[in-house]
Design a protein around this motif. Structure first.
Motif, PDB file in Angstrom:
ATOM      1  N   GLU A   1       3.194  11.081  21.302  1.00 39.54           N
ATOM      2  CA  GLU A   1       4.203  11.792  21.614  1.00 39.54           C
ATOM      3  C   GLU A   1       5.438  11.357  20.961  1.00 39.54           C
ATOM      4  OE1 GLU A   1       6.490  13.115  25.582  1.00 39.54           O
ATOM      5  OE2 GLU A   1       4.655  12.678  25.698  1.00 39.54           O
ATOM      6  N   GLU A   2       5.624  10.027  20.923  1.00 39.95           N
ATOM      7  CA  GLU A   2       6.892   9.359  20.438  1.00 39.95           C
ATOM      8  C   GLU A   2       6.942   9.550  18.931  1.00 39.95           C
ATOM      9  OE1 GLU A   2       9.126   7.721  21.842  1.00 39.95           O
ATOM     10  OE2 GLU A   2      10.190   6.863  20.043  1.00 39.95           O
ATOM     11  N   LEU A   3       5.436   9.518  18.223  1.00 39.08           N
ATOM     12  CA  LEU A   3       5.458   9.797  16.819  1.00 39.08           C
ATOM     13  C   LEU A   3       5.887  11.116  16.479  1.00 39.08           C
ATOM     14  CD1 LEU A   3       2.115   7.718  15.835  1.00 39.08           C
ATOM     15  CD2 LEU A   3       4.445   7.143  15.932  1.00 39.08           C
ATOM     16  N   ASN A   4       5.459  12.006  17.339  1.00 38.59           N
ATOM     17  CA  ASN A   4       5.733  13.423  17.084  1.00 38.59           C
ATOM     18  C   ASN A   4       7.368  13.765  17.091  1.00 38.59           C
ATOM     19  OD1 ASN A   4       3.276  14.375  16.519  1.00 38.59           O
ATOM     20  ND2 ASN A   4       2.829  15.015  18.765  1.00 38.59           N
ATOM     21  N   ARG A   5       7.838  13.114  18.199  1.00 40.43           N
ATOM     22  CA  ARG A   5       9.207  13.333  18.276  1.00 40.43           C
ATOM     23  C   ARG A   5       9.927  12.793  17.049  1.00 40.43           C
ATOM     24  NH1 ARG A   5      13.774  10.433  20.314  1.00 40.43           N
ATOM     25  NH2 ARG A   5      12.456   8.556  20.647  1.00 40.43           N
ATOM     26  N   ARG A   6       9.522  11.634  16.454  1.00 36.83           N
ATOM     27  CA  ARG A   6      10.282  11.094  15.114  1.00 36.83           C
ATOM     28  C   ARG A   6       9.952  11.760  14.122  1.00 36.83           C
ATOM     29  NH1 ARG A   6      11.188   4.839  16.165  1.00 36.83           N
ATOM     30  NH2 ARG A   6      11.294   4.673  18.434  1.00 36.83           N
ATOM     31  N   LEU A   7       8.696  12.156  13.971  1.00 38.94           N
ATOM     32  CA  LEU A   7       8.167  12.880  12.624  1.00 38.94           C
ATOM     33  C   LEU A   7       8.970  14.169  12.570  1.00 38.94           C
ATOM     34  CD1 LEU A   7       4.607  11.762  12.306  1.00 38.94           C
ATOM     35  CD2 LEU A   7       6.595  11.343  10.672  1.00 38.94           C
ATOM     36  N   THR A   8       9.113  14.977  13.552  1.00 41.91           N
ATOM     37  CA  THR A   8       9.581  16.371  13.801  1.00 41.91           C
ATOM     38  C   THR A   8      10.862  16.529  13.122  1.00 41.91           C
ATOM     39  OG1 THR A   8       8.157  16.671  15.969  1.00 41.91           O
ATOM     40  CG2 THR A   8       9.764  18.415  15.215  1.00 41.91           C
ATOM     41  N   HIS A   9      11.688  15.567  13.142  1.00 43.87           N
ATOM     42  CA  HIS A   9      12.992  15.591  12.809  1.00 43.87           C
ATOM     43  C   HIS A   9      13.353  14.514  11.743  1.00 43.87           C
ATOM     44  CE1 HIS A   9      13.536  18.670  15.492  1.00 43.87           C
ATOM     45  NE2 HIS A   9      13.101  17.964  16.694  1.00 43.87           N
ATOM     46  N   ALA A  10      12.255  14.340  10.867  1.00 44.41           N
ATOM     47  CA  ALA A  10      12.370  13.061   9.888  1.00 44.41           C
ATOM     48  C   ALA A  10      13.444  13.098   9.055  1.00 44.41           C
ATOM     49  CB  ALA A  10      11.078  13.053   9.227  1.00 44.41           C
ATOM     50  N   HIS A  11      14.171  14.365   8.806  1.00 42.76           N
ATOM     51  CA  HIS A  11      15.073  14.411   7.866  1.00 42.76           C
ATOM     52  C   HIS A  11      16.399  14.516   8.555  1.00 42.76           C
ATOM     53  CE1 HIS A  11      12.341  15.165   4.539  1.00 42.76           C
ATOM     54  NE2 HIS A  11      11.809  15.850   5.164  1.00 42.76           N
ATOM     55  N   GLU A  12      16.483  14.349   9.850  1.00 42.62           N
ATOM     56  CA  GLU A  12      17.839  14.150  10.433  1.00 42.62           C
ATOM     57  C   GLU A  12      18.171  12.878  10.434  1.00 42.62           C
ATOM     58  OE1 GLU A  12      17.599  16.377  14.210  1.00 42.62           O
ATOM     59  OE2 GLU A  12      16.926  18.184  13.253  1.00 42.62           O
ATOM     60  N   GLU A  13      19.481  12.697  10.654  1.00 49.25           N
ATOM     61  CA  GLU A  13      20.176  11.342  10.934  1.00 49.25           C
ATOM     62  C   GLU A  13      19.770  10.803  12.231  1.00 49.25           C
ATOM     63  OE1 GLU A  13      23.584  10.405   8.903  1.00 49.25           O
ATOM     64  OE2 GLU A  13      22.409  11.132   7.095  1.00 49.25           O
TER      65      GLU A  13
ATOM     66  N   GLN B   1       0.870  -1.055   0.132  1.00 49.52           N
ATOM     67  CA  GLN B   1       0.001  -0.106  -0.078  1.00 49.52           C
ATOM     68  C   GLN B   1       0.883   1.149  -0.047  1.00 49.52           C
ATOM     69  OE1 GLN B   1      -2.441  -0.439   3.322  1.00 49.52           O
ATOM     70  NE2 GLN B   1      -3.530  -2.461   2.518  1.00 49.52           N
ATOM     71  N   ARG B   2       2.110   0.955   0.224  1.00 48.23           N
ATOM     72  CA  ARG B   2       3.142   2.362   0.047  1.00 48.23           C
ATOM     73  C   ARG B   2       2.678   3.164   1.025  1.00 48.23           C
ATOM     74  NH1 ARG B   2       7.113   0.898  -4.111  1.00 48.23           N
ATOM     75  NH2 ARG B   2       6.058  -1.126  -4.744  1.00 48.23           N
ATOM     76  N   LYS B   3       2.591   2.805   2.183  1.00 45.04           N
ATOM     77  CA  LYS B   3       2.272   3.765   3.358  1.00 45.04           C
ATOM     78  C   LYS B   3       3.017   5.063   3.320  1.00 45.04           C
ATOM     79  CE  LYS B   3      -0.980   1.302   5.168  1.00 45.04           C
ATOM     80  NZ  LYS B   3      -2.550   1.832   5.224  1.00 45.04           N
ATOM     81  N   THR B   4       2.756   5.995   4.140  1.00 45.57           N
ATOM     82  CA  THR B   4       3.714   7.101   4.527  1.00 45.57           C
ATOM     83  C   THR B   4       4.457   7.031   5.590  1.00 45.57           C
ATOM     84  OG1 THR B   4       1.877   8.423   5.819  1.00 45.57           O
ATOM     85  CG2 THR B   4       2.086   8.773   3.399  1.00 45.57           C
ATOM     86  N   TYR B   5       5.479   7.559   5.945  1.00 40.91           N
ATOM     87  CA  TYR B   5       6.328   7.269   7.053  1.00 40.91           C
ATOM     88  C   TYR B   5       5.700   7.511   8.298  1.00 40.91           C
ATOM     89  CZ  TYR B   5      10.280   7.854  10.405  1.00 40.91           C
ATOM     90  OH  TYR B   5      11.295   7.809  11.252  1.00 40.91           O
ATOM     91  N   SER B   6       4.510   8.419   8.236  1.00 35.59           N
ATOM     92  CA  SER B   6       3.608   8.720   9.623  1.00 35.59           C
ATOM     93  C   SER B   6       2.741   7.677   9.685  1.00 35.59           C
ATOM     94  CB  SER B   6       2.861   9.873   9.075  1.00 35.59           C
ATOM     95  OG  SER B   6       1.624  10.093  10.093  1.00 35.59           O
ATOM     96  N   GLU B   7       2.145   7.102   8.673  1.00 33.93           N
ATOM     97  CA  GLU B   7       1.302   5.781   8.581  1.00 33.93           C
ATOM     98  C   GLU B   7       2.030   4.751   9.360  1.00 33.93           C
ATOM     99  OE1 GLU B   7      -1.880   6.978   5.031  1.00 33.93           O
ATOM    100  OE2 GLU B   7      -0.054   5.888   4.596  1.00 33.93           O
ATOM    101  N   TYR B   8       3.177   4.459   8.753  1.00 34.14           N
ATOM    102  CA  TYR B   8       4.116   3.295   9.014  1.00 34.14           C
ATOM    103  C   TYR B   8       4.379   3.378  10.624  1.00 34.14           C
ATOM    104  CZ  TYR B   8       8.558   0.860   9.647  1.00 34.14           C
ATOM    105  OH  TYR B   8       9.670   0.309   9.974  1.00 34.14           O
ATOM    106  N   LEU B   9       4.688   4.590  10.909  1.00 29.53           N
ATOM    107  CA  LEU B   9       5.015   4.811  12.383  1.00 29.53           C
ATOM    108  C   LEU B   9       3.722   4.569  13.154  1.00 29.53           C
ATOM    109  CD1 LEU B   9       7.499   7.683  12.715  1.00 29.53           C
ATOM    110  CD2 LEU B   9       8.000   5.563  12.909  1.00 29.53           C
ATOM    111  N   HIS B  10       2.497   4.975  12.728  1.00 24.54           N
ATOM    112  CA  HIS B  10       1.331   4.883  13.491  1.00 24.54           C
ATOM    113  C   HIS B  10       0.941   3.069  13.610  1.00 24.54           C
ATOM    114  CE1 HIS B  10       0.112   9.263  13.405  1.00 24.54           C
ATOM    115  NE2 HIS B  10      -0.507   8.575  14.538  1.00 24.54           N
ATOM    116  N   ILE B  11       1.229   2.425  12.671  1.00 25.58           N
ATOM    117  CA  ILE B  11       0.978   1.123  12.573  1.00 25.58           C
ATOM    118  C   ILE B  11       2.206   0.531  13.724  1.00 25.58           C
ATOM    119  CG2 ILE B  11       1.411  -0.938  11.241  1.00 25.58           C
ATOM    120  CD1 ILE B  11       0.369   0.568   8.852  1.00 25.58           C
ATOM    121  N   LEU B  12       3.188   0.865  13.625  1.00 19.33           N
ATOM    122  CA  LEU B  12       4.256   0.401  14.862  1.00 19.33           C
ATOM    123  C   LEU B  12       3.914   0.657  16.068  1.00 19.33           C
ATOM    124  CD1 LEU B  12       7.762   0.770  12.949  1.00 19.33           C
ATOM    125  CD2 LEU B  12       6.213  -1.189  12.899  1.00 19.33           C
TER     126      LEU B  12
END
Lengths: 865, 130
Positions: free
Chosen positions: A525-537, A501-512
């Motif tokens: 909160e955990e999702l926000n933390r990860r999504l906020t800096h999605a482009h950082e290493e 289904q080629r989920k988005t990163y956000s959807e994928y994190l939600h599933i997890l």
């Protein structure tokens, strides 16, 4: 009967030509017919009177009606008028006939033209039927006996069509055979003037009578008398001509000539049309074929078989070949790839023959040729000299043969070839077409190679990707699932349907998150933390609910998006834990070992001691036995003494007291002996507890020397020795265990004193001066100490036993046999030095100790005793 | 009848010990005490002849040079009828067995129990006769 004769010289017709009403010769004998007849007609035919009435239409003389009488008698006016009336009727009839003929001729010509045009239209590209139809009508309408149509090109004539010729004419004059133009021939004249050449009677024409060219001779021999040449002119150039022959002298009419000219124009137009149509159609065919091949190349990328198949099929068709084939070249041999038109039996045989060398017909390709064209394969060296080649050529009936190399950057990849089972060379266009196909084949092969490489690479990458120990997933610039490997799927247990289904990163994190992957905390909160800096290493570890420990790395991808790498580090963590535990245990063990080592050294000493217990027991038991025995005897002797005193036996009393005194001395002596042995034992078994520090070795030695000297003096007041101190003045401090080294020196000095004292007491020589010399000096990386006495010396046979425990050269009770053994341990094991002995019996003994300044051995790390 | 006792020991004080312990028997003419400081010394004295000739030999085992066991072997070869008693501080069975194999009639442990020794000496003629 149709023989005509000139009218002007005839006295009968002359007046009619002159315009007279009639020509009336009453007496023919009086008229001059000499120019008409060789003899007077009157004699032959009995003609005496002649009347000629003209047939005139619009003053033009068309003919005449003549009447003759066999007597000289003039025709009456009535008779003349009647004849005139007949003449008028004849003129009308003639006019009618002329009109009818002209109409019919015109109609014939028009019909012929129309018919020719019809043929042209019905087969615009194929000219043979056009020329045939054209020539058939031309010969008919021109009332010719034979007719030909020629094409003129490059100074030669090519016969296109013929009429009225014998059946074997084609064999005598093959149509394809070029006929070079003879400059003196009539056609040459036609070409030079670009106009019609009309020879009414060949017997009066220079080409036939003077030059007698080959064709003209042939024409004369064939009985040809009247000849007409009508050129085919295209853009002021003669491109061919019609030839009409008559076997009688009868010139062609203007109408016939113009009809032929008309046909000539039509022929030119038809030829031009045909050329254009052929060219267009050829071009179209070739383009179509090329496009089709390209289409196949595109539709089956990397698969050469369909490309070659369509290529050979089109090549065979467009080159008008019976067979076509593509062969690939592997650097050594040619391998048949595809054929067209080859019958199954021949194909089977070809396949069975397998690879073909670059020989025979293919020979020129080995020499670098790109195109090989044999008009007739049987007329080649390959046929004549190459056995296999000849068999093949014969077996498959190969005649005209064309092949083009498939070359890329000079190297031969293969060959495409076509052949005919007849001798008919391939045209320039066909050669060009095959070249075009060859180029396409090279492109297709190159594409296939590249594609194959790409596929191979892709497959390798896929395999690598899937076999990576880590789970890898890629999100594109829109943060949508783009690619993942098998391990990713397996580690996180994600089903195919979900991933597809080629989920988005956000959807994928939600599933997890919903699966509880991120633990019991606030998922959002955990999702926000990860999504906020999605482009950082990113790099972190997390424990999954199933106890698995994942290391997660997030790396940005050029052009947007990122890659997540999941490593299952559960095992690693466990291993690390195990390693840490093992290391702790090892460290603990090491500490214990180190602690145990010193006691182990001790224990080993004790063990050695244990082994020697039997020997020691003897040594100790002996003095103890004496002590006990003499003590017990003394008790008995005291009882006997008391009796003797009571009985006052003086001798007995003295004797007993003497014995008692001797016994007590013996008790003391043996008691001390036992005590010394025990002391020595304790000394040897006691742990070496020396602390190391830098000391002045000279001072240490001097102190030990004094101690030993005074000790010896205290024991034996008579003992005397000269001490020769020879210390190096500038001796640098050295790190050692002072107490232990002091013991070593005390032992060496004690031995020295014993040796010199023994020699002094054994030797009555008053000149003997007991001497002990002690010398120190720097030696290499350490200090060397020499202790030399001029005592009794050590016999050679016991010198190597000197450092063994419990070995002693002293009489029983005078040594424990442990002194040098302990000294040896202290010097070698504890200080990493050496101790050597040199001696000469009855002369000297010298011990040499070498101590390194740094021995690398820690006090706790010295070796086993 | 006086019996000669040859005591072999590298410790010279052993001679005094035996003389004092057997002083009454020596005075009474029962035993004569002879002494050797080594195995070699003992063999030399035996070869020279010891009077009276009824001889009992008591030997230490642990001696420099020829030890007691070697001496026992030599004596049993040359004077098979002389009873030999071995004396040692080592009370181990191995030595006892070796001495017994070589023909030692008794094995005494140091310190020597002289009462026991005297008792054994009294029984010796019987042993020698048998």
């Amino acid at each position: 009967m149709r023989r005509g004769y000139p009218a002007g010289d005839n006295p009968a017709t002359r007046p009619l030509i002159a315009g007279e009403r009639v020509s009336h010769i009453v007496n023919m004998a009086e008229a001059d017919f000499s120019k008409v007849f060789s003899h007077a007609p009157t004699k032959d035919e009995g003609h005496q009177t002649l009347l000629c009435v003209p047939l005139r239409r619009e003053n033009a003389l068309l003919g005449m009606i003549a009447c003759a009488r066999s007597e000289v008698r003039a025709f009456s006016e009535k008779e003349i008028a009647l004849l005139e009336s007949f003449a008028a009727q004849a003129v009308i009839a003639m006019e009618n006939a002329r009109l009818v003929t002209e109409t019919r001729e015109a109609l014939d010509q028009q019909t012929a033209t129309a018919e020719v045009l019809g043929v042209i239209n019905s087969s615009p590209a194929n000219l043979a039927p056009v020329f045939d139809a054209m020539l058939e009508r031309a010969v008919r309408l021109c009332e010719a006996d034979t007719g030909h149509l020629f094409r003129f090109e490059n100074g030669a004539f090519f016969r296109l069509a013929s009429r009225g010729v014998s059946e074997d004419f084609d064999e005598l004059f093959p149509p394809e055979l070029p006929v070079p133009m003879d400059p003196n021939s009539t056609p040459a004249r036609m070409i030079a003037t670009r106009s019609v050449v009309h020879v009414h009677d060949v017997r009066e024409d220079a080409s036939f009578t003077v030059h007698r060219t080959r064709d003209e001779v042939a024409a004369v021999e064939a009985g040809i008398l009247t000849v007409l040449f009508v050129p085919l002119i295209k853009e002021s150039e003669v491109v061919g001509h019609f030839t009409m022959h008559r076997t009688e002298v009868r010139p062609f009419t203007e109408k016939q000539i113009s009809l032929l000219q008309n046909f000539a124009q039509q022929a030119v137009i038809a030829m031009e049309n045909a050329r254009l149509i052929t060219e267009t159609r050829e071009a179209l065919d070739q383009q179509t074929a090329t496009a089709e091949v390209l289409g196949v190349i595109n539709s089956s990328p990397g698969d050469l078989a369909p490309v070659f198949e369509v290529m050979v099929e089109r090549a065979a068709n467009l080159c008008e070949a019976d067979e076509a084939a593509v062969r690939t070249f592997d650097g050594v041999s040619l391998h048949l790839a595809t054929t067209h038109g080859t019958d199954p039996t021949a194909l089977e045989r070809l396949r069975r023959l397998g690879a073909t060398r670059l020989e025979g017909l293919y020979g020129p390709f080995a020499r670098g040729d790109d195109i090989v064209h044999y008009v007739d394969a049987r007329d080649t060296d390959a046929y004549r000299t190459h056995e296999v080649g000849r068999q093949r050529i014969d077996a498959r009936g190969i005649r005209s043969w064309l092949a083009v190399a498939l070359r890329k950057e000079g190297s031969l990849l293969g060959i495409i070839n076509v052949h005919r089972r007849e001798v008919r060379p391939f045209s320039e266009k066909q050669i060009a077409l095959l070249e075009n196909f060859a180029a396409q084949a090279v492109i297709a092969m190159d594409n296939a190679r590249l594609l194959d490489e790409i596929r191979q690479r892709q497959a390798e990458l896929r395999v690598t990707f899937d076999n990576m120990g880590d789970g890898v997933v890629m999100f594109d610039h829109e943060l949508r699932l783009a690619a993942w490997n098998k391990n990713f799927q397996e580690i996180l247990g994600l089903p195919d349907e979900l991933l597809e289904q080629r989920k988005t990163y956000s959807e994928y994190l939600h599933i997890l998150g919903e699966r509880g992957e991120f633990g019991p905390g606030d998922v959002e909160e955990e999702l926000n933390r990860r999504l906020t800096h999605a482009h950082e290493e990113l790099r972190f570890e997390r424990a999954r609910p199933n106890g698995q420990i994942l290391e997660v790395r997030r790396n940005a991808v050029a052009g947007g998006g990122f890659v997540l790498i999941y490593s299952d580090i559960t095992e690693r963590k466990r291993s690390e834990e195990e390693i840490r535990a093992a290391r702790d245990a090892a460290e603990k063990a090491l500490t214990e070992l180190q602690a145990a080592q010193s006691s182990l050294v001790q224990a080993q000493k004790m063990a050695a001691l244990g082994q020697l217990t039997a020997g020691i027991a003897h040594e100790i038991k002996n003095p103890l036995n004496f002590v006990n025995n003499f003590a017990s005897l003394s008790t008995e002797l005291l009882d006997e003494l008391k009796e003797a005193i009571v009985e006052d036996k003086r001798d007995e009393i003295d004797e007993t007291i003497e014995m008692l005194t001797g016994n007590l001395d013996k008790i003391v002596e043996h008691g001390q002996r036992a005590d010394n042995i025990v002391k020595s034992m304790l000394e040897h078994s006691r742990g070496v507890s020396g602390e190391r520090r830098a000391v002045n070795l000279n001072a240490l030695i001097d102190e030990a020397l004094n101690l030993a000297y005074h000790g010896a003096r205290a024991q034996d007041a008579s003992f005397n020795v000269t001490l020769d101190r020879n210390y190096a003045a500038d001796l640098a401090p050295i790190e050692l265990a002072p107490q232990e080294m002091t013991r070593v020196f005390l032992n060496l000095f004690g031995n020295g004193f014993y040796a010199v004292d023994k020699r002094a007491k054994a030797n009555g020589d008053r000149a003997y001066r007991p001497t002990l010399r002690v010398a120190t000096r720097e030696s290499g990386a350490g200090i060397e100490v020499r202790v030399r006495d001029n005592g009794t010396g050590i016999p050679a046979e016991i010198r190597d036993k000197l450092f063994q425990p419990f070995f002693t050269s002293k009489p029983t009770g005078e040594g424990t046999g442990l002194g040098l053994s302990i000294s040896y341990d202290i010097v070698t094991q504890q200080h990493g030095g050496t101790i050597e002995v040199a001696s000469e019996e009855g002369a000297y003994t010298e011990f040499t100790i070498r101590l390194p300044r740094y021995n690398g051995l820690s006090p706790g790390g010295r070796g086993a005793a | 009848m006086t019996v000669s006792i040859l005591v072999v020991d590298d410790e010279v004080d052993v001679a005094d010990l035996f003389r004092q312990q057997f002083r009454r028997e020596v005075r009474g003419g029962q035993y004569a005490i002879h002494f050797a400081v080594s195995g070699e010394d003992a063999l030399a004295k035996l070869a020279d002849g010891i009077e009276p000739t009824l001889i009992v030999i008591l030997s230490d085992i642990n001696m420099p040079g020829m030890d007691g066991v070697s001496l026992l072997g030599e004596i049993k070869q040359r004077f098979p009828n002389f009873p030999v008693m071995m004396v040692t501080a080592y009370g181990d069975d191995e030595r006892r067995r070796r001495a017994s194999d070589l023909g030692a009639c008794e094995f005494l442990t140091k310190p020597v129990d002289f009462d026991l020794l005297k008792e054994q000496l009294r029984q010796l003629p019987d042993v020698a006769d048998s």
